[in-house]
Design a protein around this motif. Structure first.
Motif, PDB file in Angstrom:
ATOM      1  N   GLN A  16       0.826  -1.214   0.000  1.00 23.54           N
ATOM      2  CA  GLN A  16       0.000   0.000   0.000  1.00 23.54           C
ATOM      3  C   GLN A  16       0.862   1.266   0.000  1.00 23.54           C
ATOM      4  O   GLN A  16       0.563   2.231   0.700  1.00 23.54           O
ATOM      5  CB  GLN A  16      -0.970   0.011   1.171  1.00 23.54           C
ATOM      6  N   TYR A  17       1.950   1.247  -0.761  1.00 19.49           N
ATOM      7  CA  TYR A  17       2.782   2.436  -0.925  1.00 19.49           C
ATOM      8  C   TYR A  17       2.912   2.707  -2.420  1.00 19.49           C
ATOM      9  O   TYR A  17       3.438   1.878  -3.167  1.00 19.49           O
ATOM     10  CB  TYR A  17       4.156   2.217  -0.304  1.00 19.49           C
ATOM     11  N   GLU A  49       7.673   5.992   6.183  1.00 23.54           N
ATOM     12  CA  GLU A  49       6.839   4.901   5.669  1.00 23.54           C
ATOM     13  C   GLU A  49       7.571   4.124   4.586  1.00 23.54           C
ATOM     14  O   GLU A  49       7.422   2.892   4.482  1.00 23.54           O
ATOM     15  CB  GLU A  49       5.527   5.477   5.130  1.00 23.54           C
ATOM     16  N   LEU A  50       8.376   4.831   3.782  1.00 27.05           N
ATOM     17  CA  LEU A  50       9.134   4.154   2.733  1.00 27.05           C
ATOM     18  C   LEU A  50      10.074   3.115   3.333  1.00 27.05           C
ATOM     19  O   LEU A  50      10.209   2.011   2.804  1.00 27.05           O
ATOM     20  CB  LEU A  50       9.926   5.185   1.913  1.00 27.05           C
ATOM     21  N   GLY A  51      10.724   3.471   4.444  1.00 30.71           N
ATOM     22  CA  GLY A  51      11.604   2.504   5.103  1.00 30.71           C
ATOM     23  C   GLY A  51      10.842   1.282   5.591  1.00 30.71           C
ATOM     24  O   GLY A  51      11.298   0.139   5.442  1.00 30.71           O
ATOM     25  N   LYS A  52       9.667   1.525   6.159  1.00 32.69           N
ATOM     26  CA  LYS A  52       8.865   0.412   6.683  1.00 32.69           C
ATOM     27  C   LYS A  52       8.407  -0.525   5.560  1.00 32.69           C
ATOM     28  O   LYS A  52       8.505  -1.755   5.677  1.00 32.69           O
ATOM     29  CB  LYS A  52       7.640   0.967   7.430  1.00 32.69           C
ATOM     30  N   VAL A  53       7.900   0.057   4.489  1.00 34.95           N
ATOM     31  CA  VAL A  53       7.380  -0.790   3.410  1.00 34.95           C
ATOM     32  C   VAL A  53       8.514  -1.446   2.631  1.00 34.95           C
ATOM     33  O   VAL A  53       8.351  -2.537   2.082  1.00 34.95           O
ATOM     34  CB  VAL A  53       6.463   0.007   2.452  1.00 34.95           C
ATOM     35  N   ARG A  61      13.865  -7.798   8.286  1.00 31.47           N
ATOM     36  CA  ARG A  61      13.559  -7.183   9.573  1.00 31.47           C
ATOM     37  C   ARG A  61      13.879  -5.702   9.504  1.00 31.47           C
ATOM     38  O   ARG A  61      14.901  -5.300   8.939  1.00 31.47           O
ATOM     39  CB  ARG A  61      14.388  -7.853  10.675  1.00 31.47           C
ATOM     40  N   LEU A  62      13.001  -4.885  10.092  1.00 30.53           N
ATOM     41  CA  LEU A  62      13.233  -3.444  10.150  1.00 30.53           C
ATOM     42  C   LEU A  62      13.856  -3.099  11.495  1.00 30.53           C
ATOM     43  O   LEU A  62      13.293  -3.404  12.553  1.00 30.53           O
ATOM     44  CB  LEU A  62      11.923  -2.678   9.982  1.00 30.53           C
ATOM     45  N   ILE A  63      15.024  -2.465  11.462  1.00 27.19           N
ATOM     46  CA  ILE A  63      15.661  -1.958  12.680  1.00 27.19           C
ATOM     47  C   ILE A  63      15.676  -0.444  12.573  1.00 27.19           C
ATOM     48  O   ILE A  63      16.233   0.118  11.631  1.00 27.19           O
ATOM     49  CB  ILE A  63      17.090  -2.502  12.837  1.00 27.19           C
ATOM     50  N   ARG A  64      15.063   0.212  13.546  1.00 35.46           N
ATOM     51  CA  ARG A  64      14.880   1.672  13.458  1.00 35.46           C
ATOM     52  C   ARG A  64      15.683   2.383  14.537  1.00 35.46           C
ATOM     53  O   ARG A  64      15.613   2.022  15.717  1.00 35.46           O
ATOM     54  CB  ARG A  64      13.394   2.002  13.602  1.00 35.46           C
ATOM     55  N   LEU A  65      16.404   3.386  14.119  1.00 39.38           N
ATOM     56  CA  LEU A  65      17.112   4.270  15.048  1.00 39.38           C
ATOM     57  C   LEU A  65      16.465   5.645  14.937  1.00 39.38           C
ATOM     58  O   LEU A  65      16.605   6.327  13.915  1.00 39.38           O
ATOM     59  CB  LEU A  65      18.599   4.352  14.697  1.00 39.38           C
ATOM     60  N   MET A 183      20.361  -2.713   4.211  1.00 46.41           N
ATOM     61  CA  MET A 183      19.821  -1.669   3.340  1.00 46.41           C
ATOM     62  C   MET A 183      19.472  -0.494   4.248  1.00 46.41           C
ATOM     63  O   MET A 183      18.647  -0.629   5.151  1.00 46.41           O
ATOM     64  CB  MET A 183      18.587  -2.175   2.601  1.00 46.41           C
ATOM     65  N   VAL A 184      20.124   0.631   4.033  1.00 47.74           N
ATOM     66  CA  VAL A 184      20.018   1.768   4.954  1.00 47.74           C
ATOM     67  C   VAL A 184      19.200   2.889   4.326  1.00 47.74           C
ATOM     68  O   VAL A 184      19.441   3.277   3.180  1.00 47.74           O
ATOM     69  CB  VAL A 184      21.412   2.301   5.340  1.00 47.74           C
ATOM     70  N   LEU A 185      18.250   3.393   5.088  1.00 44.60           N
ATOM     71  CA  LEU A 185      17.456   4.552   4.662  1.00 44.60           C
ATOM     72  C   LEU A 185      17.540   5.607   5.753  1.00 44.60           C
ATOM     73  O   LEU A 185      17.205   5.341   6.910  1.00 44.60           O
ATOM     74  CB  LEU A 185      15.998   4.166   4.427  1.00 44.60           C
ATOM     75  N   LEU A 186      18.035   6.782   5.400  1.00 43.34           N
ATOM     76  CA  LEU A 186      18.066   7.911   6.322  1.00 43.34           C
ATOM     77  C   LEU A 186      16.979   8.902   5.916  1.00 43.34           C
ATOM     78  O   LEU A 186      16.754   9.129   4.718  1.00 43.34           O
ATOM     79  CB  LEU A 186      19.424   8.617   6.303  1.00 43.34           C
ATOM     80  N   THR A 187      16.316   9.484   6.912  1.00 44.01           N
ATOM     81  CA  THR A 187      15.317  10.505   6.604  1.00 44.01           C
ATOM     82  C   THR A 187      15.730  11.822   7.234  1.00 44.01           C
ATOM     83  O   THR A 187      16.408  11.857   8.266  1.00 44.01           O
ATOM     84  CB  THR A 187      13.913  10.129   7.112  1.00 44.01           C
TER      85      THR A 187
END
Length: 327
Positions: A16-17, A49-53, A61-65, A183-187
Motif C-alpha cells: 500500500q505504498y 513509511e518508505l523505510g517500513k514498506v 527485519r526493520l531496525i529503526r534508530l 539496506m540503509v534509509l536515512l530521513t
C-alpha cells in the motif's frame, strides 16, 4: 522502465505504498550499488513509511534508530551491561581472590586484575543497540535512521564509518564488520543542513507533497470507503490549504486521517459545517485554523469546474465558503 524497477513498484504497491518511478529507481540502485539512501522533504510525505514498506516488501527485519538531540554512540551502538558485570564479579569473587592472593603490592594485584578484565569486556556483557544489531544480524535487514537532522553534528560524523564501510570500532573489541550489508534509509526533515560527507555516501531522493492526482490515488488506496467525489474534494481542499502560509502544513498522513474521519462521520458532501468541525484533523495550530478560515472566506473563484449546491462546499471555488454563510 526496467522489469526490476517495475517489480519494486509492484512490491511497494502490495504494501500500500504508491512509489514514483524516481523512488523505484533509487531503491533499485541502492540495492545494486550497496549504498544508503538519504530521503529529504517536508514532514509527513512518506519518508519513514518508505523505510517500513521497503522492509516489508523485501521480507527483511526493520531496525529503526530514531534520532534526537543528544543522541550519542552509546545509545545508538552498544552499552555495557554493568549490572551483569557486577553480578559476575560477585559470583567470581573467590576466583579473583585466588588471582591476587599472593600479590606483594597493590600494583601487582591491579596488574593481575587488568590481565583478566577482557573477560568482563567481551560480547558476553555487550548490549547491542540499533546500529550494532543491524551490523551483526545473521540475516540482511533494513536499517532506518529516522530524522538524522535532529541528531548533533558529532553523531552525524560518527555515522560516516558505518555508512561507508559498514563497520564500527569498539575500543575493547576492535573492529566489527557487518555480516550482511544492511539496506540503509536515512530521513531528514531539513531542520538543519547535513554535511557533504554524509550526502556523498548516500543516494539522494527528495520527497515533496504529491500532486492532487497522486494524493488522490493514495487516498483511494488507503481509504477505499470514502466516496470518490468526496475524496477528490477533500484532496483538492488540502492542496489549497498547503498554498497558505501555515505553521504546520497538512501532511499526507493528516489527509488520510481526515479522509477516515469523513468516513466515520458518514459525510456525503464537503459542506461548510463538515469543513469547520473537522478542520482540526488537518491543522494543529489555532492560528493556522484562523488563517485557513479567513482564506476560505476571502478568496474568490479560481477556475473551479464545479458549482456548489445548497449547503455544499466546493473546494475549487473558495467564494462558495462565504456563500454558505461564513462571514
Amino acid at each position: 522502465m526496467s522489469e526490476a524497477r517495475q517489480t519494486i513498484k509492484k512490491n511497494l504497491a502490495n504494501q500500500q505504498y504508491i512509489a514514483s518511478d524516481e523512488i523505484a529507481t533509487v531503491i533499485f540502485l541502492a540495492d545494486q550499488l550497496g549504498k544508503p539512501v538519504l530521503t529529504e522533504g517536508p514532514a509527513g510525505v512518506g519518508k519513514t513509511e518508505l523505510g517500513k514498506v521497503w522492509a516489508a516488501a523485501t521480507g527483511r527485519r526493520l531496525i529503526r534508530l530514531q534520532c534526537y538531540e543528544g543522541l550519542d554512540e552509546t545509545k545508538a551502538l552498544y552499552e555495557w551491561e554493568y549490572a551483569k558485570q557486577m553480578l559476575y564479579t560477585q559470583l567470581l569473587r573467590a576466583k579473583l581472590e585466588n588471582v591476587i592472593g599472593d600479590a606483594v603490592s597493590l600494583k601487582e594485584a591491579a596488574d593481575r586484575i587488568a590481565a583478566e578484565e577482557e573477560i568482563f569486556f567481551s560480547e558476553r556483557f555487550l548490549l547491542p543497540r540499533p546500529l550494532l544489531l543491524a551490523l551483526t544480524s545473521d540475516q540482511p535487514v533494513v536499517l532506518l535512521i529516522d530524522e538524522i537532522d535532529r541528531a548533533d553534528v558529532e553523531f552525524e560524523a560518527f555515522l560516516l564509518e558505518v555508512l561507508s564501510d559498514f563497520q564500527v570500532s569498539v575500543p575493547e573489541l576492535g573492529t566489527i564488520k557487518a555480516k550482511h550489508h544492511p539496506m540503509v534509509l536515512l530521513t531528514s526533515n531539513n531542520t538543519r543542513e547535513l554535511s557533504e560527507a554524509l550526502k556523498r555516501r548516500c543516494l539522494y531522493i527528495f520527497l515533496d507533497y504529491p500532486t492532487v492526482e497522486a494524493e488522490l490515488d493514495i487516498v483511494r488506496l488507503k481509504v477505499p470507503d470514502l466516496a470518490p467525489e468526496l475524496a477528490r474534494q477533500a484532496v483538492e481542499l488540502v492542496n489549497q490549504l498547503r498554498s497558505l502560509d501555515l505553521k504546520k502544513t497538512p501532511s499526507i498522513s493528516e489527509t488520510l486521517d481526515w479522509a477516515k474521519a469523513l468516513v466515520k462521520l458518514n459525510a456525503n458532501q464537503l459542506d461548510q459545517k463538515t469543513v469547520e468541525t473537522t478542520m482540526s484533523v488537518l491543522l494543529k495550530h489555532e492560528t493556522d485554523i484562523i488563517r485557513a478560515k479567513r482564506a476560505l472566506s476571502r478568496r474568490g473563484p479560481n477556475g473551479g469546474t464545479r458549482r456548489p449546491g445548497p449547503g455544499d462546499f466546493d473546494p475549487d471555488d473558495w467564494a462558495s465558503y462565504r456563500m454558505l454563510g461564513n462571514k
